[in-house]
Design a protein around this motif. Structure first.
Motif, PDB file in Angstrom:
ATOM      1  N   LEU A   1       0.820  -1.224   0.000  1.00 37.48           N
ATOM      2  CA  LEU A   1       0.000   0.000   0.000  1.00 37.48           C
ATOM      3  C   LEU A   1       0.848   1.266   0.000  1.00 37.48           C
ATOM      4  N   THR A   2       2.166   1.102  -0.019  1.00 40.47           N
ATOM      5  CA  THR A   2       3.031   2.281   0.009  1.00 40.47           C
ATOM      6  C   THR A   2       2.796   3.190  -1.200  1.00 40.47           C
ATOM      7  N   ASP A   3       2.735   2.590  -2.389  1.00 37.50           N
ATOM      8  CA  ASP A   3       2.615   3.388  -3.608  1.00 37.50           C
ATOM      9  C   ASP A   3       1.344   4.229  -3.650  1.00 37.50           C
ATOM     10  N   PRO A   4       0.158   3.603  -3.500  1.00 39.44           N
ATOM     11  CA  PRO A   4      -1.046   4.436  -3.550  1.00 39.44           C
ATOM     12  C   PRO A   4      -1.086   5.486  -2.439  1.00 39.44           C
ATOM     13  N   GLU A   5      -0.570   5.143  -1.270  1.00 38.10           N
ATOM     14  CA  GLU A   5      -0.571   6.137  -0.185  1.00 38.10           C
ATOM     15  C   GLU A   5       0.364   7.282  -0.503  1.00 38.10           C
ATOM     16  N   LEU A   6       1.486   6.949  -1.147  1.00 38.11           N
ATOM     17  CA  LEU A   6       2.431   8.000  -1.511  1.00 38.11           C
ATOM     18  C   LEU A   6       1.776   8.966  -2.492  1.00 38.11           C
ATOM     19  N   VAL A   7       1.089   8.426  -3.514  1.00 39.73           N
ATOM     20  CA  VAL A   7       0.452   9.301  -4.492  1.00 39.73           C
ATOM     21  C   VAL A   7      -0.579  10.184  -3.795  1.00 39.73           C
ATOM     22  N   ASP A   8      -1.312   9.600  -2.875  1.00 43.02           N
ATOM     23  CA  ASP A   8      -2.304  10.393  -2.142  1.00 43.02           C
ATOM     24  C   ASP A   8      -1.627  11.530  -1.380  1.00 43.02           C
ATOM     25  N   ARG A   9      -0.476  11.233  -0.780  1.00 42.49           N
ATOM     26  CA  ARG A   9       0.191  12.262   0.015  1.00 42.49           C
ATOM     27  C   ARG A   9       0.733  13.365  -0.889  1.00 42.49           C
ATOM     28  N   CYS A  10       1.336  12.971  -2.013  1.00 39.91           N
ATOM     29  CA  CYS A  10       1.838  13.990  -2.946  1.00 39.91           C
ATOM     30  C   CYS A  10       0.669  14.843  -3.441  1.00 39.91           C
ATOM     31  N   SER A  11      -0.492  14.166  -3.625  1.00 40.73           N
ATOM     32  CA  SER A  11      -1.633  14.863  -4.214  1.00 40.73           C
ATOM     33  C   SER A  11      -2.220  15.914  -3.280  1.00 40.73           C
ATOM     34  N   ARG A  12      -1.876  15.842  -2.004  1.00 40.14           N
ATOM     35  CA  ARG A  12      -2.431  16.846  -1.097  1.00 40.14           C
ATOM     36  C   ARG A  12      -1.900  18.230  -1.454  1.00 40.14           C
ATOM     37  N   CYS A  13      -0.697  18.291  -1.994  1.00 38.85           N
ATOM     38  CA  CYS A  13      -0.173  19.584  -2.447  1.00 38.85           C
ATOM     39  C   CYS A  13      -0.258  19.706  -3.970  1.00 38.85           C
ATOM     40  N   HIS A  14       0.077  18.597  -4.664  1.00 38.49           N
ATOM     41  CA  HIS A  14       0.117  18.642  -6.132  1.00 38.49           C
ATOM     42  C   HIS A  14      -1.152  17.997  -6.663  1.00 38.49           C
ATOM     43  N   GLU A  15      -2.292  18.569  -6.316  1.00 36.42           N
ATOM     44  CA  GLU A  15      -3.559  17.906  -6.568  1.00 36.42           C
ATOM     45  C   GLU A  15      -3.830  17.720  -8.064  1.00 36.42           C
ATOM     46  N   ASP A  16      -3.629  18.800  -8.828  1.00 37.91           N
ATOM     47  CA  ASP A  16      -3.962  18.697 -10.250  1.00 37.91           C
ATOM     48  C   ASP A  16      -3.064  17.680 -10.950  1.00 37.91           C
ATOM     49  N   TYR A  17      -1.788  17.637 -10.536  1.00 44.72           N
ATOM     50  CA  TYR A  17      -0.888  16.663 -11.151  1.00 44.72           C
ATOM     51  C   TYR A  17      -1.322  15.245 -10.820  1.00 44.72           C
ATOM     52  N   ALA A  18      -1.721  15.030  -9.582  1.00 43.97           N
ATOM     53  CA  ALA A  18      -2.147  13.691  -9.178  1.00 43.97           C
ATOM     54  C   ALA A  18      -3.414  13.289  -9.923  1.00 43.97           C
ATOM     55  N   ASP A  19      -4.358  14.221 -10.053  1.00 45.68           N
ATOM     56  CA  ASP A  19      -5.597  13.908 -10.773  1.00 45.68           C
ATOM     57  C   ASP A  19      -5.304  13.485 -12.207  1.00 45.68           C
ATOM     58  N   ARG A  20      -4.393  14.220 -12.831  1.00 43.71           N
ATOM     59  CA  ARG A  20      -4.090  13.919 -14.231  1.00 43.71           C
ATOM     60  C   ARG A  20      -3.266  12.640 -14.341  1.00 43.71           C
ATOM     61  N   TYR A  21      -2.437  12.404 -13.331  1.00 46.04           N
ATOM     62  CA  TYR A  21      -1.687  11.137 -13.295  1.00 46.04           C
ATOM     63  C   TYR A  21      -2.662   9.965 -13.210  1.00 46.04           C
ATOM     64  N   TYR A  22      -3.723  10.131 -12.431  1.00 47.23           N
ATOM     65  CA  TYR A  22      -4.713   9.061 -12.295  1.00 47.23           C
ATOM     66  C   TYR A  22      -5.509   8.839 -13.574  1.00 47.23           C
ATOM     67  N   GLY A  23      -5.365   9.754 -14.527  1.00 46.13           N
ATOM     68  CA  GLY A  23      -6.016   9.553 -15.821  1.00 46.13           C
ATOM     69  C   GLY A  23      -5.178   8.703 -16.763  1.00 46.13           C
ATOM     70  N   THR A  24      -3.944   8.401 -16.372  1.00 44.03           N
ATOM     71  CA  THR A  24      -3.070   7.610 -17.241  1.00 44.03           C
ATOM     72  C   THR A  24      -3.044   6.164 -16.792  1.00 44.03           C
ATOM     73  N   TYR A  25      -2.452   5.329 -17.628  1.00 40.72           N
ATOM     74  CA  TYR A  25      -2.326   3.919 -17.264  1.00 40.72           C
ATOM     75  C   TYR A  25      -1.504   3.771 -15.985  1.00 40.72           C
ATOM     76  N   HIS A  26      -0.425   4.561 -15.861  1.00 41.68           N
ATOM     77  CA  HIS A  26       0.391   4.502 -14.650  1.00 41.68           C
ATOM     78  C   HIS A  26      -0.478   4.689 -13.410  1.00 41.68           C
ATOM     79  N   GLY A  27      -1.305   5.705 -13.446  1.00 41.94           N
ATOM     80  CA  GLY A  27      -2.110   6.055 -12.281  1.00 41.94           C
ATOM     81  C   GLY A  27      -3.194   5.039 -11.997  1.00 41.94           C
ATOM     82  N   LYS A  28      -3.881   4.618 -13.056  1.00 42.78           N
ATOM     83  CA  LYS A  28      -4.990   3.681 -12.872  1.00 42.78           C
ATOM     84  C   LYS A  28      -4.477   2.345 -12.340  1.00 42.78           C
ATOM     85  N   ALA A  29      -3.386   1.860 -12.945  1.00 41.37           N
ATOM     86  CA  ALA A  29      -2.852   0.565 -12.504  1.00 41.37           C
ATOM     87  C   ALA A  29      -2.348   0.661 -11.065  1.00 41.37           C
TER      88      ALA A  29
END
Lengths: 300, 410
Positions: B271-299
């Motif tokens: 669970l480290t990876d998804p939690e890390l993305v969530d933590r980064c997204s607290r400041c870099h929200e738009d980047y995280a949202d757009r990352y989640y639109g890619t295969y990298h993010g979804k997988a």
């Protein structure tokens, strides 16, 4: 004591729309048609059910569905295997079509003839007539062997196969295609792949399912594509122009496709059962898929 | 101490010094630990009474008080005070009945430094709703006091952590926390000068985390202190408390901003990876949202641990802006960074947008037009054929009504 001699059981309406009404059965789809449809169905569902959780990764059911497949990587492998099967039968079918085109003498007939799958002006007229019929209730278009709906189903799949298959192969081997294509192609391919998949699924589940199975006059199921035959009454309703064509000739055997249009024995109870089972499983899964897509769109 | 010869009544004249005395130094050395373990004669006298709870019961108000007075040499053995006798702290108590003016030494009398540190800490102040501060014995116990070294790991450390948790009930580390049972609470929260987590001087305060965590994680702390996050942290040094207010555009992250505090996950945790993305997204929200639109993010969101997450491209403790030539995501570095997973044989490969925004035409024109085209097609098909379906339904209904109540079957 009730007098049983005067009791008459009401005539039961068969569940299968293709078995309703008067008349002997006529062959409608041959083994190749049915095999292709079955393959398309199976691969389509595998692709949709492995693809939906990835496209809607944010949906509440996505993780569970992926888990069911054995994880993202496993689902990806299954998705690619199904894609490989679909590409194989599609390419083989295309080769078969091309060979047939070169073998047949009346090439124009094959392309533009009455039996052809190729869209023509009559399809446009029928499409407009259909809308007029909705409004006025008069002059319902009389479809032949393939109306514009069948052609749409077929060419919709061809279009979807090219768009989804092409973008899918691009995304499958990014390093290989990256030797020639700049990286943003993969962004574009992702959009094409995901949206065209949504269009395909939407068309199958909303349009095809309704037109073929869920219309009140055909509800709940039309298994003609599974056992391959339908009653004259069914043909009179769905493909009147084809029936005229068959009747207009001296004897059914002299149809332009005599083997296809031959009289058929009624489907056995086992064939009916298999048809109903396949049909209802597919319908049920379609409803589930539509439910998941709506749920995901509402949630994400 | 007659020795064997005396016991047998030997007629031989006695030597002086006797020959066995030559062994004395060796015997002394061998017996020394024995003495330490068994205590002195005086200690045994103390234990004669204090080792018997039944005896103590006669002199104490109740059983609990009696049990509180019970001390055996087993308690002291192996403790930090194992070398000291009872008298070292309880000097006036040698006689029985104990003189009324006898006093016990305080911890402070020997441990001045630790006591001074403690008196500045939060435990020197009585907790809310309590009249007594959290004193030495609350954590160290009275007689079974572990050595400072032993408290760093093993059973003594776990026992000490349990004592912390006796009051801080809500703070146990979850089972997945790599610090559970490997690091003492005091490792991060300072042993004596413990401060509230909101105090700027606390070891876990934003500005002190690099130092505190860096005590063990030297390399990571050193690097993270100098990358874009670390520099932002230093620049904001005044008013460091505001740093933890996440969501503030100018808030700089610290170790725990990305790793979490209690309940952080190890590098290998699924669970480290998804939690890390969530933590980064607290400041870099738009980047995280757009990352989640890619295969990298979804997988990643679905549990894949092999696709790229934030730190794979941006580096965990060497995060630098793309404008910095030293950054892993600087255009000149991208081919190498992407190349770690994708054999990127052509520079244009890295024109892939890892945070695509299909609505932004200026960012990625072809993507924008593809998006518009596919949406038009989607809604076009669904509207035209949705209506086609709906009107068919209506037409059948109208025909049905016209045909009468009997129903019309074809």
């Amino acid at each position: 004591m009730p007098d049983n001699s005067t009791f008459r059981a009401p005539a039961l309406t068969p569940m299968d729309a293709a078995q309703r009404g008067e008349g002997p059965f006529i062959w409608r789809f041959n083994l190749l048609h049915r095999l292709m449809h079955l393959l398309a169905m199976l691969t389509f569902y595998v692709l949709v059910l492995t693809g939906i959780p990835l496209r809607y990764a944010c949906a509440p059911f996505a993780a569970e569905l992926m888990h069911m497949w054995g994880g993202v990587e496993r689902a990806g492998l299954i998705h690619r295997i199904a894609a490989g099967v679909m590409i194989t039968y599609s390419v083989l079918f295309a080769i078969w079509l091309v060979l047939r085109f070169f073998k047949v003498e009346k090439k124009f007939e094959l392309l533009r003839g009455y039996d052809s799958m190729i869209p023509n002006l009559q399809d446009g007229k029928d499409f407009l007539a259909q809308w007029r019929w909705y409004v006025t209730g008069r002059n319902r278009p009389r479809f032949g062997r393939y109306g514009y709906l069948e052609k749409l189903d077929f060419f919709g799949e061809v279009w979807g196969f090219i768009i989804i298959g092409g973008s899918g192969i691009l995304l499958w081997f990014p390093e290989f295609w990256g030797r020639w294509l700049p990286g943003w192609w993969f962004n574009v391919a992702t959009v094409f792949h995901g949206y065209e998949a949504l269009i395909a699924a939407g068309f199958i589940f909303v349009v095809h399912f309704f037109n073929v199975h869920l219309r009140p006059d055909k509800f709940p199921l039309d298994a003609v594509m599974f056992h391959g035959r339908a009653t004259r009454a069914y043909m009179e309703e769905e493909h009147p122009a084809l029936l005229e064509e068959i009747d207009g000739r001296p004897g059914v055997g002299e149809s332009r496709r005599p083997r296809l249009d031959a009289p058929a024995p009624p489907p056995s109870s086992r064939q009916t059962l298999i048809g109903a089972t396949l049909g209802f499983i597919a319908l049920g899964m379609g409803v589930i898929c539509i439910g998941m897509i709506v749920w995901a769109v509402a949630f994400c | 101490m007659n020795g064997p010869h005396g016991a047998h009544g030997s007629h031989r004249p006695r030597r002086f010094p006797p020959r066995w005395l030559a062994l004395a130094p060796f015997l002394a050395v061998a017996a020394a630990p024995l003495a330490a373990v068994q205590g002195t004669e005086q200690d045994r006298r103390c234990e004669a009474c204090h080792g018997e709870v039944e005896f103590l019961r006669q002199h104490a108000a109740n059983l609990t008080a009696a049990e509180g007075l019970r001390v055996t040499e087993l308690d002291l053995r192996g403790s930090a005070h194992g070398e000291e006798g009872c008298q070292e702290c309880h000097s006036g108590f040698a006689r029985w009945p104990h003189p009324s003016d006898a006093t016990t030494l305080g911890c402070v009398d020997c441990h001045e430094e630790a006591t001074a540190a403690w008196s500045d800490g939060i435990h020197a102040v009585p907790p809310e709703g309590d009249s007594i501060a959290v004193e030495c014995v609350a954590c160290h116990g009275t007689h079974r006091i572990a050595e400072a070294e032993a408290l760093r790991e093993g059973p003594a450390m776990r026992e000490m952590n349990d004592r912390c948790l006796a009051c801080h009930e809500g703070s146990p580390l979850p089972v997945h926390d790599p610090h559970l049972d490997t690091v003492p609470c005091a490792g991060c929260h300072a042993p004596h000068a413990t401060q509230g987590v909101d105090e700027p001087s606390a070891g876990v305060a934003p500005l002190r985390q690099i130092e505190t965590c860096g005590a063990c994680h030297e390399e990571a702390a050193e690097a993270a202190g100098r990358d874009v996050h670390g520099n932002a942290l230093v620049e904001q040094a005044p008013g460091s408390l505001a740093l933890v207010e996440l969501g503030r555009a100018d808030a700089a992250p610290t170790c725990t901003t990305c790793h979490g505090g209690h309940g952080m996950r190890g590098v290998e945790d699924p669970l480290t990876d998804p939690e890390l993305v969530d933590r980064c997204s607290r400041c870099h929200e738009d980047y995280a949202d757009r990352y989640y639109g890619t295969y990298h993010g979804k997988a990643t969101a679905l549990g894949s641990r092999i696709v790229a997450t934030c730190d794979d491209c941006h580096r965990a403790h060497h995060v630098e802006p793309a404008s910095d030539p030293a950054s892993s995501v600087h255009p000149a570095q991208l081919q190498e960074t992407c190349g770690e997973c994708h054999e990127a044989s052509r520079a244009a490969f890295v024109e892939y947008d890892s945070h695509p925004d299909p609505m932004d035409r200026s960012r990625n024109g072809p993507l924008f037009y593809a998006f518009v085209f596919m949406n038009t097609l989607l809604f076009g098909v669904l509207i035209v054929f949705g209506l086609h379906t709906l009107l068919w339904w209506v037409r059948i209904g109208l025909d049905h009504r016209k045909a009468g109540t009997e129903g019309h079957h074809a």
